[in-house]
Design a protein around this motif. Structure first.
Motif, PDB file in Angstrom:
ATOM      1  N   GLN A  22      13.048  -5.989  15.174  1.00 48.49           N
ATOM      2  CA  GLN A  22      13.875  -4.739  15.414  1.00 48.49           C
ATOM      3  C   GLN A  22      14.182  -3.288  14.015  1.00 48.49           C
ATOM      4  N   GLU A  23      14.457  -4.600  13.126  1.00 45.94           N
ATOM      5  CA  GLU A  23      14.972  -3.877  11.973  1.00 45.94           C
ATOM      6  C   GLU A  23      13.963  -3.773  11.742  1.00 45.94           C
ATOM      7  N   PHE A  24      12.550  -4.461  11.442  1.00 51.66           N
ATOM      8  CA  PHE A  24      11.609  -3.585  10.592  1.00 51.66           C
ATOM      9  C   PHE A  24      11.593  -2.477  11.875  1.00 51.66           C
ATOM     10  N   ASN A  25      11.249  -2.372  12.682  1.00 55.05           N
ATOM     11  CA  ASN A  25      10.349  -0.962  12.941  1.00 55.05           C
ATOM     12  C   ASN A  25      11.878   0.396  13.303  1.00 55.05           C
ATOM     13  N   ARG A  26      12.157  -0.300  12.789  1.00 56.72           N
ATOM     14  CA  ARG A  26      13.278   0.700  12.604  1.00 56.72           C
ATOM     15  C   ARG A  26      12.865   1.681  11.342  1.00 56.72           C
ATOM     16  N   GLU A  27      12.486   0.227   9.450  1.00 58.64           N
ATOM     17  CA  GLU A  27      12.344   0.826   9.090  1.00 58.64           C
ATOM     18  C   GLU A  27      10.801   1.521   8.579  1.00 58.64           C
ATOM     19  N   ALA A  28      10.583   1.126   9.628  1.00 59.83           N
ATOM     20  CA  ALA A  28       9.009   1.744   9.721  1.00 59.83           C
ATOM     21  C   ALA A  28       8.607   3.071  10.920  1.00 59.83           C
ATOM     22  N   ASN A  29       9.622   3.448  11.082  1.00 65.44           N
ATOM     23  CA  ASN A  29       9.591   4.722  12.130  1.00 65.44           C
ATOM     24  C   ASN A  29      10.451   5.980  10.767  1.00 65.44           C
ATOM     25  N   THR A  30      11.865   5.344   9.991  1.00 67.86           N
ATOM     26  CA  THR A  30      11.716   6.201   9.538  1.00 67.86           C
ATOM     27  C   THR A  30      11.028   6.325   7.834  1.00 67.86           C
ATOM     28  N   LEU A  31      10.600   5.652   8.010  1.00 70.82           N
ATOM     29  CA  LEU A  31       8.958   5.703   6.523  1.00 70.82           C
ATOM     30  C   LEU A  31       7.936   6.630   7.536  1.00 70.82           C
ATOM     31  N   CYS A  32       7.512   6.327   7.862  1.00 68.13           N
ATOM     32  CA  CYS A  32       6.758   7.193   9.403  1.00 68.13           C
ATOM     33  C   CYS A  32       7.309   9.074   9.126  1.00 68.13           C
ATOM     34  N   SER A  33       8.472   9.284   9.677  1.00 66.34           N
ATOM     35  CA  SER A  33       9.620  10.296   9.084  1.00 66.34           C
ATOM     36  C   SER A  33       9.857  11.044   8.246  1.00 66.34           C
ATOM     37  N   LEU A  87      -0.132   8.349   4.127  1.00 62.66           N
ATOM     38  CA  LEU A  87       1.061   7.269   3.980  1.00 62.66           C
ATOM     39  C   LEU A  87       1.636   7.430   5.439  1.00 62.66           C
ATOM     40  N   THR A  88       1.732   8.368   6.336  1.00 59.95           N
ATOM     41  CA  THR A  88       1.586   8.136   7.860  1.00 59.95           C
ATOM     42  C   THR A  88       0.365   7.500   8.617  1.00 59.95           C
ATOM     43  N   ARG A 144       0.687  -1.114   0.234  1.00 52.30           N
ATOM     44  CA  ARG A 144       0.042   0.107   0.040  1.00 52.30           C
ATOM     45  C   ARG A 144       0.751   1.337   0.056  1.00 52.30           C
ATOM     46  N   ALA A 145       1.709   1.438   1.460  1.00 54.09           N
ATOM     47  CA  ALA A 145       2.872   1.983   0.776  1.00 54.09           C
ATOM     48  C   ALA A 145       3.580   2.423  -0.536  1.00 54.09           C
ATOM     49  N   GLU A 146       4.052   0.982  -1.002  1.00 50.64           N
ATOM     50  CA  GLU A 146       4.891   1.387  -2.194  1.00 50.64           C
ATOM     51  C   GLU A 146       3.633   2.539  -3.624  1.00 50.64           C
ATOM     52  N   ALA A 147       2.093   1.600  -3.086  1.00 54.61           N
ATOM     53  CA  ALA A 147       1.128   2.443  -4.766  1.00 54.61           C
ATOM     54  C   ALA A 147       0.642   3.455  -3.967  1.00 54.61           C
ATOM     55  N   HIS A 148       0.954   4.341  -2.904  1.00 54.46           N
ATOM     56  CA  HIS A 148       0.462   5.354  -2.382  1.00 54.46           C
ATOM     57  C   HIS A 148       0.954   6.294  -3.611  1.00 54.46           C
ATOM     58  N   PRO A 149       0.541   7.413  -4.131  1.00 52.89           N
ATOM     59  CA  PRO A 149       0.032   8.044  -4.594  1.00 52.89           C
ATOM     60  C   PRO A 149       1.124   9.599  -4.531  1.00 52.89           C
ATOM     61  N   ALA A 150       1.135   9.651  -2.958  1.00 50.68           N
ATOM     62  CA  ALA A 150       2.177  10.968  -2.779  1.00 50.68           C
ATOM     63  C   ALA A 150       3.671  10.894  -3.044  1.00 50.68           C
ATOM     64  N   ARG A 151       3.329   9.761  -3.096  1.00 49.59           N
ATOM     65  CA  ARG A 151       5.381   9.248  -3.217  1.00 49.59           C
ATOM     66  C   ARG A 151       5.467  10.416  -4.589  1.00 49.59           C
ATOM     67  N   SER A 152       4.857   9.970  -5.408  1.00 50.47           N
ATOM     68  CA  SER A 152       5.457  10.341  -6.570  1.00 50.47           C
ATOM     69  C   SER A 152       5.507  12.032  -7.160  1.00 50.47           C
ATOM     70  N   ARG A 153       6.540  12.012  -7.460  1.00 48.48           N
ATOM     71  CA  ARG A 153       6.596  14.101  -7.912  1.00 48.48           C
ATOM     72  C   ARG A 153       5.842  14.718  -8.682  1.00 48.48           C
ATOM     73  N   GLU A 154       5.479  14.363  -9.328  1.00 44.13           N
ATOM     74  CA  GLU A 154       4.143  14.740 -10.544  1.00 44.13           C
ATOM     75  C   GLU A 154       3.117  15.077  -8.804  1.00 44.13           C
ATOM     76  N   THR A 155       2.429  14.329  -8.447  1.00 43.15           N
ATOM     77  CA  THR A 155       1.522  14.973  -6.915  1.00 43.15           C
ATOM     78  C   THR A 155       2.078  15.729  -5.970  1.00 43.15           C
ATOM     79  N   ILE A 156       3.935  15.532  -6.097  1.00 44.93           N
ATOM     80  CA  ILE A 156       4.251  17.061  -4.975  1.00 44.93           C
ATOM     81  C   ILE A 156       4.543  18.154  -5.704  1.00 44.93           C
TER      82      ILE A 156
END
Length: 289
Positions: A249-260, A267-268, A169-181
């Motif tokens: 623990q590595e899963f959690n680290r990546e999830a924290n970075t994604l949120c930040s 996406l948050t 879902r995060a991969e497909a979210h449109p907010a990630r595209s440069r066009e949307t930004i």
């Protein structure tokens, strides 16, 4: 992992029972409660446990019943001498009637019941039978833990499927595209003032900078790799609890970075759901060896 097993046996002159149970633990903690006189077996029993179990809090109880137990009643002369010396010291200093013989003998430690001794061959046979019984109890305990482990493995797979769905879902979210930004940036500029004109090239540069800061490509790739590794560990079996704990623990680290890095409320929200699923995964990982 939790489990329980029991084994019993007998040789000429004695019988024994061994109970062993385990509960969750970060490392291997072995607690032995051996029958009096069998402390010499502690080292061998600890080695048996260590060979078959690598994680958890393990408690082993050993009880032994000898034939004719309590047949010999002996006076502990050292304890009796201590009591008599105390009586002599306090005599005349405290107004009290002299103690009676049955009162003195009734004091704890003055009289002792001791089992009738077994021959050295019988003692060796009993020790060997106890170690065999302990081994059998540990085999049954491992089987019980494996049964529980298979059930936990199914739960872990469900959590990994949930995490994978959220990553997609995060991969497909449109907010990630440069066009949307870029479109969002144009709208923000327009909302500030209709008189402000910013060159399209400058807007494109700013959109690229914002997209770079919000890029979660690396986090998504690592999460995908962690999911594959976790599934391989679960499928391989064996003592994988510590490795899965580290992976969580590595899963959690990546999830924290994604949120930040998130640049959109949706996406948050995905990132927070991801953290919740990872926490559930890690809680279950604590229950396996």
């Amino acid at each position: 992992m939790t489990g329980y097993a029991r084994a019993a046996g007998a040789v000429s002159g004695a019988s024994f029972a061994c109970e062993v149970r385990s509960v969750n633990g970060r490392g291997l903690d072995i607690r032995l409660r051996l029958a009096p006189g069998f402390d010499a077996l502690e080292s061998d029993i600890r080695q048996l446990v260590g060979k078959m179990i690598s994680r958890g809090s393990v408690t082993l109880n050993l009880s032994v019943e000898r034939e004719g137990a309590g047949g010999d009643l002996l006076v502990n002369r050292q304890a009796l001498a201590t009591v008599l010396a105390a009586i002599d010291e306090l005599s005349g200093r405290i107004p009290a009637a002299p103690p009676s013989l049955d009162g003195i003998l009734g004091l704890k430690g003055v009289l002792e019941q001791r089992d009738r001794p077994m021959s050295s061959d019988a003692e060796e046979a009993l020790a060997a039978a106890i170690l065999d019984g302990v081994s059998q109890a540990l085999v049954d305990l491992v089987l019980a833990r494996r049964h529980e482990g298979s059930q936990i493995a199914a739960i872990l797979r469900e959590r990994l499927d949930e995490i994978e769905t959220l990553v997609q879902r995060a991969e497909a979210h449109p907010a990630r595209s440069r066009e949307t930004i870029l479109a969002k940036l144009r709208q923000q500029v327009a909302d500030l003032s209709a008189d402000i004109t910013i060159p399209e090239e400058r807007l494109a540069q700013e959109a690229l900078l914002l997209a770079t800061k919000a890029d979660i490509r690396e986090e998504l790739d690592r999460l995908t790799a962690h999911i594959a590794t976790a599934r391989q560990l679960i499928a391989s079996g064996g003592a994988v609890g510590r490795r899965l704990d580290f992976l969580a623990q590595e899963f959690n680290r990546e999830a924290n970075t994604l949120c930040s890095k998130s640049n959109a409320v949706e996406l948050t929200a995905i990132g927070l759901d991801l953290k919740a699923a990872i926490d559930q995964l890690r809680e279950q990982v604590q229950n396996i060896e």
